[in-house]
Design a protein around this motif. Structure first.
Motif, short mmCIF file in Angstrom:
data_model
loop_
_atom_site.label_atom_id
_atom_site.label_comp_id
_atom_site.label_asym_id
_atom_site.label_seq_id
_atom_site.Cartn_x
_atom_site.Cartn_y
_atom_site.Cartn_z
N PRO A 47 -7.92 -14.18 -4.84
CA PRO A 47 -7.34 -13.16 -4.83
C PRO A 47 -8.05 -12.01 -5.23
CG PRO A 47 -6.27 -14.11 -6.81
CD PRO A 47 -7.89 -15.24 -6.43
N PHE A 48 -8.94 -11.56 -5.57
CA PHE A 48 -8.90 -10.29 -6.36
C PHE A 48 -10.94 -9.97 -6.31
CE2 PHE A 48 -4.58 -10.90 -8.56
CZ PHE A 48 -4.59 -9.41 -7.88
N PRO A 49 -11.52 -10.18 -5.61
CA PRO A 49 -12.45 -9.92 -4.73
C PRO A 49 -13.78 -9.03 -5.96
CG PRO A 49 -12.15 -9.24 -3.03
CD PRO A 49 -11.09 -10.09 -3.66
N GLU A 50 -12.91 -7.97 -6.12
CA GLU A 50 -13.25 -7.15 -6.81
C GLU A 50 -13.80 -7.41 -8.53
OE1 GLU A 50 -8.96 -6.19 -6.67
OE2 GLU A 50 -11.14 -6.87 -5.02
N LEU A 51 -12.85 -8.43 -8.78
CA LEU A 51 -13.20 -9.21 -9.73
C LEU A 51 -13.83 -10.06 -10.54
CD1 LEU A 51 -9.27 -8.64 -11.09
CD2 LEU A 51 -11.27 -6.88 -12.02
N LYS A 52 -14.59 -10.34 -11.16
CA LYS A 52 -16.05 -11.59 -11.68
C LYS A 52 -15.61 -12.61 -11.86
CE LYS A 52 -19.25 -7.93 -12.83
NZ LYS A 52 -20.58 -7.54 -14.23
N ALA B 250 -9.23 0.84 -9.73
CA ALA B 250 -10.30 0.29 -8.48
C ALA B 250 -9.39 -1.45 -7.23
CB ALA B 250 -11.24 -0.46 -9.37
N LEU B 251 -8.32 -1.87 -8.34
CA LEU B 251 -7.58 -2.66 -7.81
C LEU B 251 -6.70 -1.67 -6.60
CD1 LEU B 251 -6.61 -5.36 -6.83
CD2 LEU B 251 -4.52 -5.28 -8.70
N ILE B 252 -6.15 -0.99 -6.99
CA ILE B 252 -6.14 0.15 -5.76
C ILE B 252 -6.58 0.13 -4.71
CG2 ILE B 252 -4.01 2.18 -4.84
CD1 ILE B 252 -3.19 1.42 -7.64
N ALA B 253 -7.54 1.19 -5.50
CA ALA B 253 -8.40 1.80 -4.36
C ALA B 253 -9.44 0.96 -3.74
CB ALA B 253 -9.49 2.28 -4.65
N ALA B 254 -9.88 -0.38 -4.10
CA ALA B 254 -10.52 -1.51 -2.79
C ALA B 254 -9.27 -2.00 -1.85
CB ALA B 254 -10.84 -2.71 -4.03
N ARG C 281 -2.45 -2.64 2.12
CA ARG C 281 -0.93 -2.64 2.32
C ARG C 281 -0.44 -3.44 3.01
NH1 ARG C 281 2.37 2.42 0.59
NH2 ARG C 281 0.00 3.65 -0.28
N TYR C 282 0.00 -2.71 4.44
CA TYR C 282 0.82 -3.33 5.17
C TYR C 282 0.33 -4.90 5.70
CZ TYR C 282 1.66 1.43 5.75
OH TYR C 282 2.04 3.58 4.96
N SER C 283 -0.65 -5.73 5.94
CA SER C 283 -1.33 -6.89 5.95
C SER C 283 -0.05 -7.63 5.32
CB SER C 283 -2.31 -6.73 6.14
OG SER C 283 -3.24 -6.65 5.28
N LEU C 284 -0.56 -7.54 3.46
CA LEU C 284 -0.32 -7.60 2.66
C LEU C 284 1.59 -8.53 2.57
CD1 LEU C 284 -2.43 -6.92 -0.48
CD2 LEU C 284 -2.48 -8.81 0.43
N ASN C 285 2.31 -6.59 2.67
CA ASN C 285 3.82 -7.25 2.90
C ASN C 285 4.11 -7.53 3.86
OD1 ASN C 285 5.21 -4.71 1.43
ND2 ASN C 285 2.98 -4.00 1.22
N ALA C 286 3.32 -7.77 5.30
CA ALA C 286 4.06 -8.30 6.36
C ALA C 286 3.63 -10.15 6.18
CB ALA C 286 3.10 -8.63 7.83
#
Length: 471
Positions: free
Chosen positions: A5-10, A22-26, A31-36
């Motif tokens: 679910p967090f591809p920026e993490l190894k 980093a998670l927020i920036a990535a 934002r809206y698609s996840l909430n929807a």
């Protein structure tokens, strides 16, 4: 291999490092698609523009500034992301405190309780909760335990929260529909009616009367003597008087508590919303010692009521920082001063514009009510819009305020004709000018028939009718 679910993490957990920035920036673009997808899709459709918030302002992705007159339903009394609050929360996280050591006493909870009680001279104890509705639920339990009586008296048009006990004394049927049966033991009376209150108390079954000093749904103001009369009647008939100051407290009305305007001393005062500056869920019941001692009367009853996260260090520290900001920046006095200016300006608009029916409020809790006008053209346009949906006219004011003047504001309740202003207590004179010019322009436009405002009204009415027909 399953996608993380967090591809920026190894994927290798031994090398995995969590970086919230980093998670927020990535993933900011999601934002809206996840909430929807995972949360409330309807809320996503309402508002998809804001990128950040500072003080009383919100900014979109292009840097445009908006004046927020909702302040998170009154949560951001000291404004968003105050530097002292951020510094305080970072300090708590860096201190390695023994947070929620449940068999120990919290220093920060004790300090916050001491500060809160310092704003009153008649209350002695504090019970912390996670939210306003939890504070309400606690107050109901405390009142029944302290008096041995079953009934709680509340007012029409009241709003005390949406958990089952609080919902059972909600004065708006729209919140109750579909959730019945509600809890027994709650009696509704009209707001601002001492005679009705006396009738409800005279039977001797009422444990307490709970009331908002100013009702949030509609910004309904009591008569000058109403709260004092209510306190007197509660004493006469042995009921407790509970002031729900969840929205009106913390300086909102130009005093720390709204009941101070009438020199009233409730048996319990409920606080939440602005108490933590908006960064940690918190609620508080300030009460007299004899009530508290009835609830926690023996060692084996020390945990008869509580909440796991109620005295967590982040919430307690946030509360202390919020009170420090309020006092050091004199925000209560600012609320009184700027609120008086805005009320005077809106009252002048009520004299100029026939669609403005009434102006109500105190400090920075202000309601501007619209109503059926006198002129035939305006009356016909009003009737057309209102026939489709009660309260729809107010959207003809709020939408242009947002789209044309960068002001965020909302209607005070379901099917309500009052627009409520609940800004951060940090607004200044330039913000007041911004508000006055914007409202004056939009209200003036609403008196031009035909015109852009009423064209919007026809569009909203058509959408409402189509939505109704599709059900």
């Amino acid at each position: 291999m399953k996608t993380l679910p967090f591809p920026e993490l190894k994927a290798d957990r031994s090398q995995r490092r969590f970086d919230i920035r980093a998670l927020i920036a990535a993933r900011e673009g999601e934002r809206y698609s996840l909430n929807a997808k995972h949360l409330n899709e309807m809320m996503v459709r309402v508002f998809q523009t804001i990128g950040r918030g500072v003080g009383q302002y919100l900014y979109d992705r292009h840097g445009a500034r908006y004046l927020d007159l909702l302040s998170g339903w009154g949560v951001f009394g000291i404004g968003r992301n105050h530097p002292l609050l951020r510094e305080t929360l970072n300090g708590v996280l860096a201190a390695d405190l023994p947070n929620l050591a449940q068999m120990d006493a919290s220093l920060l909870a004790g300090l916050l309780a001491e500060r809160l009680l310092g704003f009153t001279h008649w209350l002695d104890k504090v019970f912390f909760a996670n939210s306003g509705t939890e504070a309400v639920e606690a107050a109901v339990k405390f009142a029944r335990r302290a008096t041995g009586r079953p009934e709680i008296v509340y007012c029409s048009d009241a709003f005390h929260g949406l958990t089952y006990g609080a919902l059972s004394m909600n004065g708006d049927a729209v919140f109750k529909e579909g959730f019945e049966p509600l809890a027994p033991g709650f009696t509704e009376i009209p707001f601002n009616d001492p005679a009705a209150l006396e009738r409800a108390l005279a039977a001797g079954r009422a444990a307490a009367f709970i009331v908002e000093p100013i009702q949030g749904k509609g910004v309904n103001m009591p008569d000058e003597s109403y709260l004092a009369d209510a306190a007197r009647l509660c004493r006469k008939y042995g009921a407790l008087f509970i002031a729900d100051e969840i929205q009106t407290g913390m300086g909102r009305t130009g005093r720390f508590l709204a009941v101070e305007h009438g020199d009233v001393e409730p048996d319990m005062v409920l606080l939440s919303k602005a108490l933590s500056g908006g960064h940690a869920p918190v609620g508080a019941v300030l009460t007299r010692k004899h009530i508290f001692d009835k609830v926690f009367d023996r060692m084996d009853r020390a945990v008869v009521h509580g909440s796991t996260f109620a005295r967590n260090d982040l919430a307690m520290a946030a509360g202390l920082a919020t009170l420090e900001v309020m006092e050091s920046e004199r925000l209560i006095a600012n609320a009184a001063r700027t609120g008086a200016r805005l009320l005077k300006s809106f009252e002048a608009m009520a004299q100029r514009y026939q669609l403005v029916k009434a102006v109500r409020g105190r400090g920075l809790m202000i309601g501007v009510e619209f109503g059926n006008p006198q002129s035939l053209k305006l009356k016909a346009a009003w009737s057309l819009v209102e026939a489709v949906n009660a309260g729809l006219f107010c959207q003809l004011i709020t939408i242009p305020l947002f789209k044309e003047h960068n002001i965020l504001v909302q209607v005070a309740g379901h099917a309500n004709h009052t627009i409520k202003l609940l800004p951060a207590l940090v607004i200044d004179e330039s913000d007041c000018g911004w508000i006055e010019r914007a409202f004056d322009a939009v209200i003036a436009d609403s008196h031009r028939v035909p015109g852009a405002v009423w064209s919007l009204g026809r569009t909203l009415a058509d959408h409402a009718l189509k939505a109704r027909a599709s059900k």
